[in-house]
Every structure is written in structure tokens, then in C-alpha cells.
Design an enzyme around this catalytic site. Sequence first.
Site, PDB file in Angstrom:
ATOM      1  N   THR A  90       0.110  16.307 -13.558  1.00  0.00           N
ATOM      2  CA  THR A  90       1.396  16.767 -13.022  1.00  0.00           C
ATOM      3  C   THR A  90       2.571  16.442 -13.941  1.00  0.00           C
ATOM      4  O   THR A  90       2.622  15.374 -14.547  1.00  0.00           O
ATOM      5  CB  THR A  90       1.632  16.098 -11.662  1.00  0.00           C
ATOM      6  N   GLY A 122       6.711   2.906  22.457  1.00  0.00           N
ATOM      7  CA  GLY A 122       7.621   2.184  21.582  1.00  0.00           C
ATOM      8  C   GLY A 122       6.922   1.302  20.562  1.00  0.00           C
ATOM      9  O   GLY A 122       7.298   1.278  19.391  1.00  0.00           O
ATOM     10  N   GLU A 164      -3.064  17.053  -4.923  1.00  0.00           N
ATOM     11  CA  GLU A 164      -4.363  17.703  -5.149  1.00  0.00           C
ATOM     12  C   GLU A 164      -4.364  19.114  -4.580  1.00  0.00           C
ATOM     13  O   GLU A 164      -5.262  19.516  -3.836  1.00  0.00           O
ATOM     14  CB  GLU A 164      -5.491  16.864  -4.547  1.00  0.00           C
ATOM     15  N   ARG A 179      -4.505  13.720  24.272  1.00  0.00           N
ATOM     16  CA  ARG A 179      -4.084  13.557  22.885  1.00  0.00           C
ATOM     17  C   ARG A 179      -5.115  12.789  22.072  1.00  0.00           C
ATOM     18  O   ARG A 179      -5.353  13.079  20.910  1.00  0.00           O
ATOM     19  CB  ARG A 179      -2.737  12.818  22.816  1.00  0.00           C
ATOM     20  N   ARG A 209      -3.219  -1.176  27.727  1.00  0.00           N
ATOM     21  CA  ARG A 209      -1.828  -1.011  28.144  1.00  0.00           C
ATOM     22  C   ARG A 209      -1.800  -0.426  29.544  1.00  0.00           C
ATOM     23  O   ARG A 209      -2.465   0.559  29.837  1.00  0.00           O
ATOM     24  CB  ARG A 209      -1.135  -0.061  27.164  1.00  0.00           C
ATOM     25  N   ASP A 213      -1.109  21.733  -3.276  1.00  0.00           N
ATOM     26  CA  ASP A 213      -0.248  21.857  -2.106  1.00  0.00           C
ATOM     27  C   ASP A 213      -0.971  22.721  -1.064  1.00  0.00           C
ATOM     28  O   ASP A 213      -1.540  23.753  -1.389  1.00  0.00           O
ATOM     29  CB  ASP A 213       1.069  22.518  -2.525  1.00  0.00           C
TER      30      ASP A 213
END
Lengths: 669, 669
Positions: A143, A397, A420, A329, A306, A422
Site C-alpha cells: 500500500t 452500559g 486486504e 441478537r 445479568r 476494500d
Amino acid sequence: MANLSQNQNVVDMKRARQLPTVDSKKLSIFLWGETEWEARQRILSILSNDPIFDKSRRPFLTRTQLYTRGLAMMSRIHELTEQHQWSASDAALAFKVLDEPLPIQLHMAAFEPVLKSQGSPELHAKYAALVAHRAILGCYLQTELAHGTNVAALETTATYLPATREFELHTPTPTAAKWWIGALGRTATHGVVQARLVLPSSRDAGPHLFFVQLRSLEDHRTLPGITVGDIGPKAMGGYAAVDNGFARFERVRIPKEQMLSAFAGVTDEGEYVRPPHAKLSYGGVEVRLSLALESATIAIRYATVRRQGTKGEDGLEQQVITYPSVYHRLLPILARAYVFILLGRNLSTAFTALLARLSTGDTSLLPAMHATTAGLKVLASTAAIADLETARRSMGGHGFSAFAGVGRLYADYVAAATYEGDNFVLDAQVVRAALKAFARAASSTPAQGAELAPNEAYLRWLTDPNPDAGVNAGHSVSTARWGNPRRVVEMLERRAACMVRERAAHAADPDASMDQRVARAVTDAFVAAQVDEVIDGLEGSVGGKEAVVLRKLYTLHLLTAVESGLTDVLSFGLLGEAGAAGDPSRGLRVAIKRLCEELLPEAIGLSDGFGFSDWELDSALGVYDGNAYETLYKMAELEPLNQSEIPDGYERYIKPMLERGQRLASAKL
Amino acid sequence: MANLSQNQNVVDMKRARQLPTVDSKKLSIFLWGETEWEARQRILSILSNDPIFDKSRRPFLTRTQLYTRGLAMMSRIHELTEQHQWSASDAALAFKVLDEPLPIQLHMAAFEPVLKSQGSPELHAKYAALVAHRAILGCYLQTELAHGTNVAALETTATYLPATREFELHTPTPTAAKWWIGALGRTATHGVVQARLVLPSSRDAGPHLFFVQLRSLEDHRTLPGITVGDIGPKAMGGYAAVDNGFARFERVRIPKEQMLSAFAGVTDEGEYVRPPHAKLSYGGVEVRLSLALESATIAIRYATVRRQGTKGEDGLEQQVITYPSVYHRLLPILARAYVFILLGRNLSTAFTALLARLSTGDTSLLPAMHATTAGLKVLASTAAIADLETARRSMGGHGFSAFAGVGRLYADYVAAATYEGDNFVLDAQVVRAALKAFARAASSTPAQGAELAPNEAYLRWLTDPNPDAGVNAGHSVSTARWGNPRRVVEMLERRAACMVRERAAHAADPDASMDQRVARAVTDAFVAAQVDEVIDGLEGSVGGKEAVVLRKLYTLHLLTAVESGLTDVLSFGLLGEAGAAGDPSRGLRVAIKRLCEELLPEAIGLSDGFGFSDWELDSALGVYDGNAYETLYKMAELEPLNQSEIPDGYERYIKPMLERGQRLASAKL
């Protein structure tokens, strides 16, 4: 804080470990293979007990300190390699289990392979042992300041001088400076430089590779004619320990033998000897995926311990992982991680096959391999970056604390979208290959269908006698149709076929994001077909309860792949007609929810299957025993600001301001 | 590098500045208003010339140094405020134009407003002037180690003791420690603490607010019974200058007067006096959007001067911004930035109206305001985070340099997704409000339709006599239908109405991500209606060529809102039927491409309109004159690793390793 050790976090994690039907050790061996798994345990126990590899002070170090610490780890692994007689793959594994990129990795992943595959036998004879034993340290200078992915436009020149049989390396403009080169800034002694080969005829033969010494092996000073430096810190503190650097060459001469000439060369007189295949200089893409696995482990563990929100019958708030918005998720991330580990293995096998063919001069597999790896690089890096951030945010948080450990992984990994190749440039290459395959498939008869390469197999649906099979399948709320992986794979393949056909139809004026969608659809289809094979083989490969659970997990991956491609799926009517009957995607979405609910008790077992130690994860929220909050406390104790009660700036800034405020407030009274 | 100053970058930027038809100064005044614009210029010229606010060494500082530097800037702005007789809004602006969060902002944005709106007249009399003039420095202690968004579950207690007319503040468990509190770690002298009010009857009246002194005004030492500390660094180096802290209270007594009792209190005997409205303690949400504007400016400027790929007739490679895959990423960000600035202004106006009503005891506007701000907070923070990262990646490899400036903005901003209400929790609140409104609308007659609040206006389509108007509109490639903003707004509103109806139909079993989609659709519709109004008013508000261009820009926002909601739009058949005619979304996508092409020459003018100075942006790639590469060089010169040719670790680590390697390599020969 003594009472925290018997706290709810720990109780919750103990309970969660009793739920899974899967054996996490068995999963580890399924994922990594017995040999690698055992080598890993052996190496981990050595590194994690060596103070050089301690991570407790790392969050507080400057970049210079992190760089120096990186050198220390590099040198120590070199010592350990000799001491324990580690093989080359053991040593590589030792760097792999470190959770941070180091300068030496450029030597191992770029410098050494490119020298090996493209250097002449003479160059090998002289340097191979020195490279293998780190008697010299290399980097790979491709590069430049103004050019990256577009290698053809690099500006650095290597002009052949027949009189002395030398090349003259030169940086003709300020924008031709090599830039971003890992290990160049302060570490490497040697490098392989991409430079335009200029022949005595003034002919520009385009970029080729040259082996160059950069620094003295006596005192590490930069050699004459070369200017090097570090390019400065990276975004978000990523790659802190790597000295990405710049270099300018002022007419630096190297002997003719230092051109990497296995496939292209120059005669003594300066005639060009042509490479047999223009793309032969293509190297492999290794996408580090372990970070995505680590973040999944951390997030799932913290979501398990949690508690927040609604209280249950036991008087405790609900475990966060039981909320649909949380498991929806996290579980697809887990599924993706399992998929990508297997894809990585399949890709290694394919690369080995490719290299064997290449060594016989057969380059026929190269174009398909190039298209496949380009697509997989985009898909895997895009997904892993997104998953890291999804995992981080799922922790609320505390995910924003450095001690959560995921921000650090993100900062190190996010560059994968732009280095490597884009991702947007690679998408265009995937589309070009797909359009070629489409043109071939469209002009062939159904009987010739067998000629489709594996990465083009989805195009068979174009000649399917019943192309609208998916369309009329109806979309009742029933989730039954989503239980058969083969049909889901078919839908992903039909989507890809439709997208490529549509892209071909609008070749003159594609919309601005079409290539991204087409490339994604094509790669999703390729991955889906591989997942289908893996599912088919589960009985034989892992068996037992693990096979049952993994079938669900891999199916979840297929369903979420359809979910994230829903716009296309709906656009081409593959889910049936929309309208009064309600949202046709509901069946899919409910199927995903149900599958998540079934997988929920297995989540800790599945993430334990990755096999990370607390030392590897280095996360307060992801500790194995679940003791997240106490670990946060302990880590905060080391914060430098906490080492003195009164901060440095108090006398100089805070106190004068409060006094000024007092004066002003009194004046107003 | 002398020749870089006359380089192509600079030439390109000069040319790009000649293309726009818009006047960027006129846009600045349209966006910020003349008064704020002028104040901003006045303040900027003072700060940017003061060495205290120099940013050149910032990338190399430790967190402790950044914290101390933050204190220096805070104290200096305080001095300047007195010196230049700045108003409170001038002083606030001075902190706003700094591109980093500081501890004092918690005083200004949380401590002072909450004290003002909820403190008793007695408390005001005693502290208002001290707070206003910073004779004391405050923080706002809400979040605890184990509880954040769910305020109702906070554990800290404030027990009323009638005998002494005191409250006893106490941290009953380790997880009840206050955590994440900005300015608490080392800075604040006072704080407002959220704690459960426990009455003599043992009744738990839930969280209330209490004013507490934390540190001595004599020597800044922590007062007895209070343990405080900094919680450590944040992910990706974000919020480095803010001392987010923890605190534990060991039966700390405060006088009864220090309860914030404007709306709820305790009699001397310990009887509870009820607040008139349970949600009255709701504060404003201020989402910092300037970061998204900054990143858009930087990315558009760099894409203008960066050339890569195909060569044009002038022999130069194409400017990157002319690639569809680049402008399709950047121009919608620009449009969104323009939209959010105006939304922010509308929201301020609405807040002022709300506060006026509240002061008369009228709380009727509160629920709608709560739902609207919750939805807007999610939308704006989600979009701004994504846009920052999109802008960063659009810059290719250099976007990963700290000197690009966008990574720093990202690290500071990304916490917005999880603080001040986790976005996923807020989504659920938006959906609850929408379902209530839907139930009301569904049970009312069309004639009653006028009762819909502005944030519920989209529900009028449920009773529209021609609910399928969108469905049968056909989807030819013609882009004409997308040129009318009103019709696009209608589509976004119909989508919201369909989504809410669908959510109500599946109230018992929504899929796992449905609330996110419903909340997004509802908020998109609300925003679209406001954008529609802005477009209607452009002739009057800005006029001229600016009105023409801004109409296009705002329309682009509407179109990309439909594009990102395409799954819903297609699911409900709002684009017509899918199938043989090809992708029904093509018309929309081509319309977006055309609009981008029309806006392309205006991009530099539109981003100049934000009015950022080079000092504010602090980005090598986003410098006003386009001289990106030379600026990268200059910034790299300051890197500490470049201050000595031989790195610190050479003698200790690199040299021994090379020598060991030499020995090993020789042994093999």
C-alpha cells in the site's frame, strides 16, 4: 466485597452450566480438531502463567509501551519455541491465542509466504533459514499513501539497470510513499516491496515484488537512501502494538537476484519474462474470526448472569438472555461463529488443493477461488464487525467499559472491512464473476448444467422446470416450512439466481447499491450450500445430542440469512404474495424465535465449546464463573486515576475555578 | 514535500468549490440561525488560537493526561467566560464546539437542570448561584453497578429519620454501588443521588433525588462515609477525559432539606407527599449530533480529493466521490444530518412549550413527548453511530488512521446506543404508546380522527377510504412517482400504520425483533411528516437556489428512509406485487441514484454549510483546502515512536531474537 464471591452471578452461572445437553469439550474437538485442541491447551497453560503475557495493566499503557510489550511477547515466544521445541504451527498458534495483533505477524502472514511462493530458488537458498528462524524480520510493502486496493496504480518504481545488473527502487512522488506497512515503522529489518518494473526499453511492466534490506543487522539503523517512520496511532486505539509505517526510497539499488522471480523475471539484458498467469501473484486471505467467537462468549455469559426488569416467582429479576430482544441478537451470532469456523476449515482444504494444482501449472481453479474468497472475505468481515458491536451493545452500559473486553476486539478488527481489499471493491469482483457465470449458464442447455462450479451452483435454479415453486408456497403462520434446511438453502439459492439475473438485465444502469446486494446473495447461497452439507454430516462427525443441537444451530444460521436478505426474497416473490393476509415474513420470524427458545438452554454449553480461557478473553463481563461485577471492581482498582485521591489537576485547575466561582457567586448576592 | 502544497488534492478541492450553486454561508445561517452562527464564530476564533485548546499532541496522551487537559480546558473556559462576559449560552457553546466530552458537561447537562427543575425554593436560594458560577461542581448519580435503564430497580436507599430530620443514604449491597457516573471519579464536589426513599413506616416509596456533598471544598478529599473512584477506561478510548466513577455510601446523613422536593416530599414526621404525575421526573434527552455532521464533512472532502481506479480523459484517476458505491453511502448521511439539525430545533421548541405547560401543572403533553423523544433518541443515535462508521469506511484504509479523526468521534459517540435509555428498552416504550394510540384510533369513528396527536397522525391511514392506494400504484421503472415528497411521506405513514396494526394482531406472540421494526416505522413516519413541512417552507425560510437544492436533499432523506424500510414496505404490498415484472424496488433505487447524481456537484457546498473549521474537525483527511496527504505526513511526524530511530525494545528484545535466529539458522545449515 467478600460477599460477592457467593453472589447471584456465580449462582446463575452454575445453574446455567447444568442446563445444556451438549458436552462442551466434545464441541471443542468438533470445532478445532483433537490435534489443534490439545496443542492449544498445552500452549495456553505456558503463556497464561508467564508474566510477560500478563494483561492486567494493558488497558493503562501508552502506545509506545504497548509496542514494547509486543516486542517482549514476540521475543519470549521465540525463546519458548526453542525451549519447548515447538513446531512452526505451535509457534503460529502461540501468536494466534494472543488477543492482539503484533508486528511479527506480518513476517509470518505476508513476508514469509510471499517469499516462499514467489522467490527464486537462489533467494530461498540464501534467506529461507534466516526467515524461518527470525534472524531477519520482514514486512510486506504494498500500500502507498495514495493507492491501496488498486495495486495496478502503485507508483513506486524498480528500474532495471543492465550495466550493473541492479534494480533501482525509487519513490517518485510524495504520494508514492509506502504507507500502512505493518512492522515497517520500527521493527522490520527486511521487506518485500511492490514496485512497478521499468525496463531499459522504458516499458512499464506493472507491479512486481522485490526483496530489500531496510535496516542494519548491526545496530538497526535505517540503510542509506531509505526514510522510514511510524504512521501514528490507529482509530479507536486499534493495532496499538503494531508499528504500521511509511517508507520512501531514494534511488536505492538492489542486486538483480532480489527480484522475486519464480513466476516473472528479467533477463540480464533487461528483457521481460512473462508470468504464465496474470493472477498468480494472488495471496490468501486470512480473516481473523476468533474475535467474533470471543465476543459471543462474553456477551452470552454476561447476559446469563445479568438480571434486569421483570421479577419472577423467585423474587429475582429476569436473566437478560431470556428477553427476545437479547437472545434474538446473540444466538444468531453464535450460529454464525459455528458456521464460519467450518467455512475456514473448508477454505484451507480448498487452498491446499489449489496450491497443488498451481505447482503443476494448472491455473483453472484460480478464478473461482478468487471470486469465492473475495465474497467470503466481505461476508465474514462485515458480519464479524457487526456481531462484535451487537454483542457489545447487548451488554448495555457496561459494554462500553474497556474491561468488557469487546471494544478492544472491535478496534483491532474493524479495519478488516477496508484492508486486504476494500469490501466494496471486492463486491464488484464477485459480481463480475457471477455475471460471467450467468452468461455461460444462460447460453448453455439444461443438460450442460453440470458444468457449474460449486460457487455457481445456485444458477441451476434458472433452468429449473418449476422456477416459481417458492412463489406459490403460501405463507401461513405455520412455521413448518422453515424446519427443513434443504428448502431454506433452496430459497437462498433462488434469491441469488434472481438477483444475478436482475443485475444482468440492468447491466447498463445498475442502482447504486446493487453490487453489494448481489454479492451478498451469491455468497449467502454458497455458504448455505456448505452449511447444508455440514448438517447432513452431523451424525457422522459429532453425533449424539450434539448433532441434534448443532442441526438446530446451523438451521438458525440459514433462517437468519434469509431474514437479513428479506428485501430481496420479498422483491422476487419467493415468500408468496404480500397484502391482506398480513406480513408474509411472519412465519420465518416466528420460526426463528421458536428455534432461539429451543437453543436458549444450550447457549452456555455452545459458547463454552469455543474453549476460551479467562486469560484469553480478558473480560470482566465474560469470566467463566460468571463473577462479572466483582471482576469489574478489581479491574477498576488498577486505574491510574485511582492511585491518588486528589487528581493532578486539582491545585492548578479545579481549585482556582471553584474559588473564582465563589467570588462570582458572592458578587451576585 | 514542498511540492505537495501545489498538489492535485488542493487543485481538486478548489475546483469542487466552484461547482455548487448553493452559498454555504447562507446554508450555515439557515441551519444554525444568525445569532448562534455569529456567537459560534466569535467563540471559535478565541478557542482555536489559545494553546490550551491545541489538539496536535492529543492522539499521543494517556488517559490521565487527557483528563488533566480536560480540567485545563474547563478552567480556561470559565476564565474566558468572565473575561469576555460570555452569557450562559455562550459558555455552553464553548463546550459544544470542543470535540470531546468533559466532566463539566455533566454539571451543565444533568446536575444543574435537575436541581433547577426539582429542587425546592430553599435549595435554590442556597445553591443556585454557586452552581451557576461553578463554585461547586456537580454530578448526577443514577446508574448502579447492576441497574441502569430500569430506574425502578435501583438499590441505593435514603431512609428518613424523623428524630433528626435527616435522610440516611446507604449502599446496601455491592451491586448497589453507583457506577458510570460522569465527573464522579475525581472531579465533582457535589452530586444529586437517585435513591429509594424509605419512610419510617418502612414503606419503600421508590427512587427519589437527593442533593449530597461528596468532597471537601477545602482540599477536595472525599467526605466521611463515601467511597469514590474512577471506573477505568472506556471501550475504544472513548470518553477518555471524563472520570466516570463509582460511589458507595456508608450510612451518610444529609438534612431533610436536601431532598429534591419540588414535586414530592416528606413531612417532618415522615409522611409521603405524592407527586402530581409519576413521570414528572423525566428529563430531556440531548443527543449530540455534531459528530455525525463532522464525519460527513470529513468523508465528503476526502472522497472529493481522493482519486482511485479508472483513469479519465485528463489522465487522472476518478475522484472517489463519483463512484455510485461511494456517493450512495455519503449523500444520504448528508441528508440525514440536515434533517436532524432541524428536528433538534423543533424538539427544543416543543420542550419549551412542554415546560411552560408543566409549570401550570398541566401534564397532558407528557406521554406524547415521552414517546416521541424515546423514538427520536433511538433513531438519531442508531443512525448517527452507523453513519460515523459508514463515513469512516468510505475513506478506505486511511479511515482507520487516528488522524482521519472519525474513529475518535465514533469512540465518544457509540455509547449513545446504551446510555440515557438503552435503545432496545426505549423501542418497547415507543411500541406501547403506539399500541395505545392504535386502540384509541381503532375504537373511534373517522370523524374523530382529528384527535390524533402529531406523533400518531400516521394512524389516519387506518381509516382511509382507500387503504390500498399504494398497492395498486404499479412499479414501472419510471421514477416519476418518487419525485413527489408528499407521496413518499404517505408511504412511510402507511407503513407505520400497517406495522402497528400487525403488532396489535400478534400482541400475544410478537416475533423477537418486531418491536424494533415497529418503533422504527413509527418514528420514521413522524420524522417524514416534519420533513414534509420543512420542504413546504423552504421558499420562505431559505429561498433561491438553496431552496431548490435542499428540496432535493430532504427528498433524498425520505427516499432512503423508504429504502431502509423496504422489507416492511414490501411485506405490506405498498410497492405493488412482486414477481415476473422484476424487482418492484428498482424504481425507488434508481430514483435515489438519480437524485444523488443531481446532488453530487453540491456536496462540498452542502457540507461546508455545517461550517466546521479545521480546528474543530481535527482531521488530516477533512482539511478545508483538501491537502489531505501532506497533513497526514505532518501529523505522523509527532508520533512518539518517531522521536528515536532505534526503538526502546531493540536492545532487549529485537537484537537478542535476531541473534538467536542467526544461531538457529546456522545450526540447520
